[in-house]
Design an enzyme around this catalytic site. Structure first.
Site, PDB file in Angstrom:
ATOM      1  N   SER A  37      17.668  23.656 -16.642  1.00  0.00           N
ATOM      2  CA  SER A  37      18.443  24.566 -15.867  1.00  0.00           C
ATOM      3  C   SER A  37      18.481  24.179 -14.313  1.00  0.00           C
ATOM      4  O   SER A  37      19.187  24.618 -13.595  1.00  0.00           O
ATOM      5  CB  SER A  37      17.905  25.899 -16.178  1.00  0.00           C
ATOM      6  OG  SER A  37      16.414  26.156 -15.507  1.00  0.00           O
ATOM      7  N   ASP A 327      16.650  32.756  -7.578  1.00  0.00           N
ATOM      8  CA  ASP A 327      16.273  34.032  -8.558  1.00  0.00           C
ATOM      9  C   ASP A 327      14.750  33.581  -8.889  1.00  0.00           C
ATOM     10  O   ASP A 327      14.208  33.076  -8.189  1.00  0.00           O
ATOM     11  CB  ASP A 327      17.204  33.740  -9.920  1.00  0.00           C
ATOM     12  CG  ASP A 327      16.955  32.573 -10.684  1.00  0.00           C
ATOM     13  OD1 ASP A 327      16.300  31.703 -10.503  1.00  0.00           O
ATOM     14  OD2 ASP A 327      17.947  32.205 -11.549  1.00  0.00           O
ATOM     15  N   HIS A 330      14.648  29.226 -10.008  1.00  0.00           N
ATOM     16  CA  HIS A 330      15.335  28.391  -9.528  1.00  0.00           C
ATOM     17  C   HIS A 330      15.638  28.336  -7.905  1.00  0.00           C
ATOM     18  O   HIS A 330      15.675  29.509  -7.484  1.00  0.00           O
ATOM     19  CB  HIS A 330      16.936  28.417 -10.070  1.00  0.00           C
ATOM     20  CG  HIS A 330      16.666  28.484 -11.744  1.00  0.00           C
ATOM     21  ND1 HIS A 330      16.905  29.566 -12.563  1.00  0.00           N
ATOM     22  CD2 HIS A 330      16.365  27.476 -12.556  1.00  0.00           C
ATOM     23  CE1 HIS A 330      16.698  29.355 -13.913  1.00  0.00           C
ATOM     24  NE2 HIS A 330      16.311  28.084 -13.897  1.00  0.00           N
TER      25      HIS A 330
END
Length: 363
Positions: A37, A327, A330
């Site tokens: 991610s 977040d 990340h």
């Protein structure tokens, strides 16, 4: 006196540099991205996964809006692609055209790991093994497009490949005992050995299918992520050492693997990007990097809630250029630009081993 963040300036410089290169040839003919991610730019958008970011406020600062990037704007791979001189960002493999394969695609998938089962509690994801299968299919297409294996091999040998795997094998496997047995099966040292053995086979597959200039990104300080701080830190600030210690064991083995490949594989030009050390130096002197908040996500993760990604249409903080994390897991675009710039042009000798990406591109 009001402190001015240096991050908007860095972003402008990055974009100006890219604009200056517009119309010029990039430093390498193509750039291929593998990972999770941290660099996924849309491959998870249309699969049955909870690990998706194709909704606002993700992409609030990205020209295309919410594309599937787990950031407010650029990922590290985006920053690197600009520094390498590409006019456009490297597209996701999902939906890529044959023409786009010539300049490289992004195979990364949120929740993916070195181990196939990693991240399975989040639904579908494209593990590193599956990303390599997609890459093999892409190579077959390139052979057809370029008219033969020799032409494809020659082109691929000049391209940059970045691989960033391992974070989920810790956060969404080893340190999630309710879902995975690995922490009961292996000590941290043994688990690092198990991971590196599989990683070695996977990276050798990448080499066998034409990759020569390969930058392997180490795992960052995942024990310092807002999610881990909210759940496990006594004061919400102190990083979780048992996690970071395990990650360092893995990273040391990656450095050894880079050495081994460069010594044993003909034509191999592998290098290691010390993401752990880069993040550590940023966290040690955040103010010098224009950052004011390093222990909370811009989307807001409290000590008592389980929120790990931004909620759809949630209003993020206004001063996101001053946040290290977007977040719970990340980094912000600001942090991604810092890491991308130091991977491309090392600020400290410890940032890379043996060479940075600008040097790798010229080899």
């Amino acid at each position: 006196m009001e402190r001015v963040s240096c991050v908007p300036l860095l972003r402008r410089l990055l974009l100006l540099a890219a604009a200056g290169l517009a119309g010029a040839e990039p430093q390498v003919p193509c750039y291929f991205v593998f990972g999770d991610s941290l660099v996924d730019n849309g491959n998870n958008n249309n699969i049955a996964s909870m690990a998706r970011a194709n909704y606002p406020p993700y992409g609030v600062d990205f020209p295309g809006g919410a594309t599937g990037r787990f950031s407010n704007g650029l990922t590290t791979a985006d920053a690197i692609s600009r520094l390498l001189g590409f006019d456009d960002y490297i597209p996701p493999y999902a939906g890529a055209t044959s023409e786009q394969l010539l300049t490289g695609v992004n195979f990364a998938s949120a929740a993916a790991g070195i181990r196939d089962e990693t991240g399975q509690q989040l639904g579908e994801r494209i593990s590193f093994s599956a990303q390599l299968q997609n890459y093999q299919a892409a190579v077959r297409q390139l052979v057809s497009i370029l008219g033969g294996e020799d032409a494809a091999a020659n082109r691929l040998s000049q391209c940059i490949f970045t691989v960033g795997m391992g974070s989920n094998d810790y956060l969404n496997n080893y340190f999630m005992p309710a879902f995975y047995p690995t922490s009961r099966q292996y000590t941290p040292e043994q688990y690092a050995d198990v991971l590196i053995n599989q990683y070695a086979q996977q990276l050798r597959t990448l080499y066998n299918y034409g990759a020569r200039k390969v930058a392997v990104l180490g795992v960052g300080q995942v024990g310092c992520s807002p999610n881990e701080l909210a759940q496990n830190s006594r004061n919400g600030v102190t990083c979780i050492e048992r996690i970071n210690s395990a990650v360092r064991m893995f990273n040391r083995r990656v450095v050894g693997l880079v050495n081994q490949f460069n010594r044993l594989l003909p034509g191999a030009l592998f290098t290691y990007i010390n993401c752990y050390g880069i993040f550590e130096s940023i966290m040690r002197t955040p103010v010098e990097h224009g950052l004011a908040v390093t222990n909370r996500g811009c989307c807001g993760v409290g000590r008592n809630n389980g929120q790990v990604t931004c909620l759809p249409y949630q209003t993020p903080c206004a001063n996101r250029d001053e946040y290290l994390f977007w977040d719970a897991f990340h980094p912000t675009e600001a942090a991604n630009i810092f890491v991308g710039r130091r991977a491309y042009s090392a600020a400290l000798r410890s940032d890379v081993y043996p060479v940075d990406l600008s040097t790798l591109a010229q080899l």
